[in-house]
Design an enzyme around this catalytic site. Sequence first.
Site, short mmCIF file in Angstrom:
data_model
loop_
_atom_site.label_atom_id
_atom_site.label_comp_id
_atom_site.label_asym_id
_atom_site.label_seq_id
_atom_site.Cartn_x
_atom_site.Cartn_y
_atom_site.Cartn_z
N TYR A 144 0.84 -1.20 0.00
CA TYR A 144 0.00 0.00 0.00
C TYR A 144 0.87 1.24 0.00
O TYR A 144 1.87 1.33 0.74
CB TYR A 144 -0.90 0.01 1.24
CG TYR A 144 -1.70 1.29 1.42
CD1 TYR A 144 -2.98 1.40 0.90
CD2 TYR A 144 -1.17 2.38 2.10
CE1 TYR A 144 -3.73 2.56 1.06
CE2 TYR A 144 -1.89 3.55 2.25
CZ TYR A 144 -3.17 3.64 1.73
OH TYR A 144 -3.89 4.79 1.88
N GLU A 232 -3.71 7.46 -3.96
CA GLU A 232 -3.69 6.26 -3.14
C GLU A 232 -3.56 5.04 -4.06
O GLU A 232 -4.41 4.81 -4.91
CB GLU A 232 -4.98 6.17 -2.31
CG GLU A 232 -4.99 4.99 -1.35
CD GLU A 232 -6.23 4.99 -0.48
OE1 GLU A 232 -6.10 4.68 0.71
OE2 GLU A 232 -7.33 5.31 -0.98
#
Length: 423
Positions: A144, A232
């Site tokens: 991530y 993101e």
Amino acid sequence: MAALASLSKFCKHLAKPTIQTCFRVPQRNLNLLEYQSKKLLEESGVAIQNFRILEGKKDADVLKDFDVNEYVVKAQILAGGRGKGHFDNGFKGGVHITKNRAEVIPLVEKMVGHKLITKQTPKDGILVKKVMVADSINIVRETYLSIVMDREHNGPVLIASPDGGMDIEAVAEETPNRIKTIPIDITSGISREQAIDVARFLEFKGPLVDKAADEITKLYGLFTKVDAVQIEINPLAETDDGRVISVDAKLNFDDNAQFRQKDIFAMEVHEDTDPKEVEASKYNLNYIAMEGNIGCLVNGAGLAMATMDIIKLNGGSPANFLDVGGNVKEDQVLKAFQILTSDTNVKAILVNVFGGIVNCATIANGIVNATKTMNLQVPLIVRLEGTNVQAAKKILEQSGLKIESAHDLDEAAKKAVQSIRTV
């Protein structure tokens, strides 16, 4: 790559509360489809899956030079859960995988022109106009990575975790040591040392460390290039053939940079947006529909919230949040009234304006013009205070129109609520 517009809960939690987060001030967010976000990443050199966009059988030629081992066929709408969704024609799934290129067009034909229904769409679904066909990659490991503007650090912050492809909020709560947060100097940007450090924290090994660091640097370059407030990537994936690829991304942009990012904002998709919100934005009005029956026209977000609260306290229910802003002109007031009355639930209109930058006389002239132009039929209650208020009140009084004035907000709210009860 579901390019949804809202900040992740974790990124929201990172920043200290502001008036926007504490009071839920409506904000305009730019919505991009998955393939549009992919294009932005690709233009900045970020590694992504190869893909093509199709609108039906007529686009079959775009697949002629697209030879891959496996194809991912994905309906393009602004909603998650596409793989588990279903279409209004009975076809199941907005995401399909096939090794046979001959099966791609039939799959596309079953999606385009039909509404896809998922847990995140309206009950009737969203019409699919485009389908993305991408190279299916074999992911070995998911990480991530996000870059977000953060008030606490007065600038961009990079957030990383080796536990990608899952709920990052759960990772932060259950294993906070698996989250790394690095403030970035807005003037010098992310350094090579920082990028390498993050790549190692993400548990890339050997030559993949440099590859991952390169991708991190490119993503930050994109962040600044497009005036983003958030990028993101979940997951930033390691593939079985030794690549580091951004598989899924969410991008949010600074609305104040629209004048610099005209090409990006021109890509905006309104497929699941209330048409009244779209129309309001064209006139620099902020409109959010609610479930009540008293239309609210105000100037300033704080005043809007106070107005809605006092309506509720007096037993009424606001039908909307409509903020005309500080530089409102008469034509905008007319448009605001047209938008308010286009909602059939609106049974009364309450105007609450405190003139600071706004000239109350401008508002009053706009109200009179709108009332006459539209032959307004619902009760209209007006409370004005501030700059040039006496002239404004005189304009309303001399108009000869059925406009009820109020001395303060509480009185205005009571009159608005009472006007509905007596209709």
